[in-house]
Motif scaffolding. Structure first.
Motif, PDB file in Angstrom:
ATOM      1  N   ALA A   1       0.940  -1.389  -0.052  1.00  0.00           N
ATOM      2  CA  ALA A   1       0.129   0.406   0.564  1.00  0.00           C
ATOM      3  C   ALA A   1       0.529   1.404   0.008  1.00  0.00           C
ATOM      4  O   ALA A   1       0.592   2.645  -0.425  1.00  0.00           O
ATOM      5  CB  ALA A   1      -1.158  -0.478   1.451  1.00  0.00           C
ATOM      6  N   LEU A   2       2.179   1.810   0.609  1.00  0.00           N
ATOM      7  CA  LEU A   2       2.618   2.251   0.528  1.00  0.00           C
ATOM      8  C   LEU A   2       3.632   3.096  -0.714  1.00  0.00           C
ATOM      9  O   LEU A   2       3.512   3.913  -1.087  1.00  0.00           O
ATOM     10  CB  LEU A   2       4.010   2.677   1.772  1.00  0.00           C
TER      11      LEU A   2
ATOM     12  N   VAL B   1       3.055  -2.253  11.831  1.00  0.00           N
ATOM     13  CA  VAL B   1       3.713  -0.666  12.165  1.00  0.00           C
ATOM     14  C   VAL B   1       4.712  -0.827  11.110  1.00  0.00           C
ATOM     15  O   VAL B   1       5.314  -1.388  11.164  1.00  0.00           O
ATOM     16  CB  VAL B   1       4.451   0.153  13.416  1.00  0.00           C
ATOM     17  N   ILE B   2       4.799   0.221  10.703  1.00  0.00           N
ATOM     18  CA  ILE B   2       5.893   0.283   9.437  1.00  0.00           C
ATOM     19  C   ILE B   2       7.695   1.453   9.279  1.00  0.00           C
ATOM     20  O   ILE B   2       6.524   2.478   9.670  1.00  0.00           O
ATOM     21  CB  ILE B   2       5.291   0.115   7.961  1.00  0.00           C
ATOM     22  N   GLU B   3       8.828   1.657   8.897  1.00  0.00           N
ATOM     23  CA  GLU B   3       9.204   2.111   9.498  1.00  0.00           C
ATOM     24  C   GLU B   3       9.564   2.626   7.391  1.00  0.00           C
ATOM     25  O   GLU B   3      10.377   1.626   6.784  1.00  0.00           O
ATOM     26  CB  GLU B   3      10.465   1.861   9.641  1.00  0.00           C
ATOM     27  N   TYR B   4      10.256   4.010   7.048  1.00  0.00           N
ATOM     28  CA  TYR B   4      10.316   4.579   6.405  1.00  0.00           C
ATOM     29  C   TYR B   4      11.423   5.639   5.842  1.00  0.00           C
ATOM     30  O   TYR B   4      11.249   6.660   6.712  1.00  0.00           O
ATOM     31  CB  TYR B   4       9.237   4.321   5.110  1.00  0.00           C
ATOM     32  N   ALA B   5      11.885   6.044   4.798  1.00  0.00           N
ATOM     33  CA  ALA B   5      12.350   7.353   4.630  1.00  0.00           C
ATOM     34  C   ALA B   5      11.482   8.079   3.536  1.00  0.00           C
ATOM     35  O   ALA B   5      11.078   6.872   2.601  1.00  0.00           O
ATOM     36  CB  ALA B   5      13.291   6.956   4.728  1.00  0.00           C
TER      37      ALA B   5
ATOM     38  N   GLY C   1      10.225   5.767   0.559  1.00  0.00           N
ATOM     39  CA  GLY C   1       9.976   3.405   0.596  1.00  0.00           C
ATOM     40  C   GLY C   1      10.332   3.072   1.383  1.00  0.00           C
ATOM     41  O   GLY C   1      11.069   3.588   2.013  1.00  0.00           O
ATOM     42  N   PHE C   2      11.268   2.063   1.069  1.00  0.00           N
ATOM     43  CA  PHE C   2      11.694   1.251   1.703  1.00  0.00           C
ATOM     44  C   PHE C   2      13.138   0.876   1.896  1.00  0.00           C
ATOM     45  O   PHE C   2      14.144   0.594   2.727  1.00  0.00           O
ATOM     46  CB  PHE C   2      11.393   0.083   2.525  1.00  0.00           C
ATOM     47  N   ASN C   3      14.484   1.980   1.034  1.00  0.00           N
ATOM     48  CA  ASN C   3      15.441   1.259   0.740  1.00  0.00           C
ATOM     49  C   ASN C   3      16.449   2.377   1.722  1.00  0.00           C
ATOM     50  O   ASN C   3      16.864   3.230   0.989  1.00  0.00           O
ATOM     51  CB  ASN C   3      15.600   2.492  -0.377  1.00  0.00           C
ATOM     52  N   CYS C   4      16.201   1.869   3.421  1.00  0.00           N
ATOM     53  CA  CYS C   4      16.807   3.003   4.022  1.00  0.00           C
ATOM     54  C   CYS C   4      18.000   1.791   5.069  1.00  0.00           C
ATOM     55  O   CYS C   4      16.136   1.042   4.703  1.00  0.00           O
ATOM     56  CB  CYS C   4      16.286   4.182   4.496  1.00  0.00           C
ATOM     57  N   LYS C   5      18.691   2.619   5.954  1.00  0.00           N
ATOM     58  CA  LYS C   5      18.675   1.051   6.805  1.00  0.00           C
ATOM     59  C   LYS C   5      17.431   0.747   7.481  1.00  0.00           C
ATOM     60  O   LYS C   5      17.296   1.478   8.209  1.00  0.00           O
ATOM     61  CB  LYS C   5      20.285   1.642   8.074  1.00  0.00           C
TER      62      LYS C   5
END
Length: 100
Positions: A36-37, A70-74, A49-53
């Protein structure tokens, strides 16, 4: 009278199934939230997106009628790939698989 009792029991069983929604597994909810994100930002050149540490899926909790994830993104160009520039988002995955 038997039809009414049967209807009430059937209604209780159906609502209980939706309430506990065993088909909304952690894996299913994780993929729905991430997709979805990514779908939301797919046509934005400098989007999120999720292309981060350490980004991506963080936690999942079973709640009535679905699952909370819960998701983490930048987003955007980051000065450094540091957690202080990351964002966390809580999403609800319903028993229909709809992401809110």
């Amino acid at each position: 009278m038997k039809k009414i009792i049967f209807s009430v029991i059937a209604f209780i069983v159906i609502v209980s199934g939706f309430l506990f929604s065993p088909w909304v597994t952690e894996s299913f909810a994780k993929h729905r939230a991430i997709n979805a994100l990514e779908e939301q930002w797919k046509n934005v050149q400098d989007g999120s997106g999720f292309n981060c540490k350490n980004c991506g899926f963080k936690t999942s909790e079973k709640v009535p009628f679905g699952r909370k994830v819960v998701i983490e993104y930048a987003c955007g160009l980051l000065p450094s790939d540091s957690p202080e520039y990351h964002k966390k988002k809580e999403m609800f995955i319903s028993f229909f698989g709809i992401v809110n």
